[in-house]
Design an enzyme around this catalytic site. Structure first.
Site, PDB file in Angstrom:
ATOM      1  N   TYR A   1      41.898 -27.686  47.317  1.00  0.00           N
ATOM      2  CA  TYR A   1      41.760 -27.189  45.943  1.00  0.00           C
ATOM      3  C   TYR A   1      41.972 -28.372  45.008  1.00  0.00           C
ATOM      4  O   TYR A   1      43.079 -28.871  44.863  1.00  0.00           O
ATOM      5  CB  TYR A   1      42.794 -26.072  45.728  1.00  0.00           C
ATOM      6  CG  TYR A   1      42.829 -25.399  44.379  1.00  0.00           C
ATOM      7  CD1 TYR A   1      42.038 -25.799  43.306  1.00  0.00           C
ATOM      8  CD2 TYR A   1      43.690 -24.323  44.165  1.00  0.00           C
ATOM      9  CE1 TYR A   1      42.096 -25.162  42.083  1.00  0.00           C
ATOM     10  CE2 TYR A   1      43.765 -23.672  42.947  1.00  0.00           C
ATOM     11  CZ  TYR A   1      42.969 -24.097  41.905  1.00  0.00           C
ATOM     12  OH  TYR A   1      43.045 -23.465  40.683  1.00  0.00           O
TER      13      TYR A   1
ATOM     14  N   LYS B   1      37.582 -26.160  47.046  1.00  0.00           N
ATOM     15  CA  LYS B   1      37.324 -25.533  45.752  1.00  0.00           C
ATOM     16  C   LYS B   1      37.403 -26.627  44.702  1.00  0.00           C
ATOM     17  O   LYS B   1      38.443 -27.261  44.515  1.00  0.00           O
ATOM     18  CB  LYS B   1      38.369 -24.458  45.459  1.00  0.00           C
ATOM     19  CG  LYS B   1      38.327 -23.874  44.052  1.00  0.00           C
ATOM     20  CD  LYS B   1      39.486 -22.911  43.845  1.00  0.00           C
ATOM     21  CE  LYS B   1      39.461 -22.261  42.476  1.00  0.00           C
ATOM     22  NZ  LYS B   1      39.835 -23.151  41.374  1.00  0.00           N
TER      23      LYS B   1
END
Length: 297
Positions: A132, A160
């Site tokens: 992330y 992400k």
């Protein structure tokens, strides 16, 4: 490949700032009804204001409520590897689609340090791990070369990207093409359709809390090959983003917009931005202009 959208689910709070689990589950059901998957304990979920125990319980509660009907990813990233590892082990085995690990924040890391951090977590759990990247908040950027090293780990399934740079997304996608079995999820809400067109496996959206059906329309239009519908929905979504985010910190504006329709959503924990009447009036105008204001319905 069918693409999907995870909505970074808000965490609802009572007036005393304890978590309102019932209201949070109601928001989860609302996303399920629209056809969206979920991310729990993300940026829009006030993860940085939650305790270790609350993150575990929130994941358990939401999983019990909607697990099996949608894919659930939970963010368990903490500033240090030790606590992140504890949290990862605590949620492993809950039947999650994935465990997202935000890059360490406050602590300045080298790229080698990031590789050690993420690899340690991925080694310790059976649930697939997703990197992330949100450097504006963490001050630590997962460079594409680092992502390429980590993509070769058997239990790291993707990344992400919340950096907002189309160049970085393209570089992550190149890693995906070279290594394989490494999905890229695009997060900025104005890039949903663009990300899908470039080859992203899906998106993670904060704005989808406010307009779940519009987000779902973008995904459905793309998956069904109805690009006119997808573009129209994206234009609507981007317009909402522009107007709402112009008023202040995006997660705070998302939370307040939800609260304008449902007071059980509550405020964020302090010292988050407090609402004011002028801002609330503008938010209501924005929602009404897009038929998203339901309190009077």
């Amino acid at each position: 490949m069918t693409r999907n959208a995870h909505v970074a689910l808000v965490t609802c709070f009572n007036e005393d700032e304890t978590i309102n689990y019932e209201a949070t589950c109601a928001q989860a059901r609302r996303q399920v009804a629209a056809g969206n998957d979920l991310m729990v304990c993300g940026t829009n979920g006030d993860f940085s204001a939650l305790t270790h125990e609350e993150k575990i319980k929130l994941t358990e509660v939401v999983s019990e409520e909607v697990g099996g009907r949608v894919k659930i990813i939970v963010n368990i990233g903490c500033p240090g590897t030790f606590e992140t590892l504890q949290l990862a082990r605590a949620v492993d085995g809950l039947g999650l689609h994935g465990i997202a690990v935000i890059a360490p924040y406050f602590i300045s890391c080298t790229q080698d340090g990031l590789i050690r951090h993420f690899s340690t977590i991925a080694d310790a759990v059976k649930t697939p791990v997703y990197l992330y990247d949100i450097p504006a908040r963490t001050q630590n950027h997962i460079e594409p070369a680092t992502a390429k090293v980590l993509a070769k780990h058997g239990n790291i399934a993707g990344i992400k990207d919340s950096g907002g740079s189309t160049e970085t997304v393209q570089e992550y996608l190149e890693v995906s093409r070279e290594v394989g079995n490494f999905d890229v999820y695009c997060a900025p809400d104005h890039l949903v359709l663009w990300g899908l067109e470039q080859g992203c496996a899906g998106v993670v959206s904060g704005l989808g809390n406010v307009a779940p059906e519009t987000l779902a329309q973008i995904i459905r239009g793309f998956n069904e090959g109805d690009m006119d519908a997808a573009r129209a929905a994206q234009e609507n979504f981007a317009g909402l983003r522009k107007d709402l985010y112009a008023l202040g910190f995006p997660p705070a504006m998302v939370k307040r917009a939800l609260c304008m329709n449902d007071s059980s959503v509550g405020l964020s924990r302090q010292p988050a931005l407090l609402p004011n009447d002028e801002q609330d009036a503008k938010i209501v105008e924005i929602l009404k202009a897009r038929n998203l204001y339901t309190r009077d319905a």
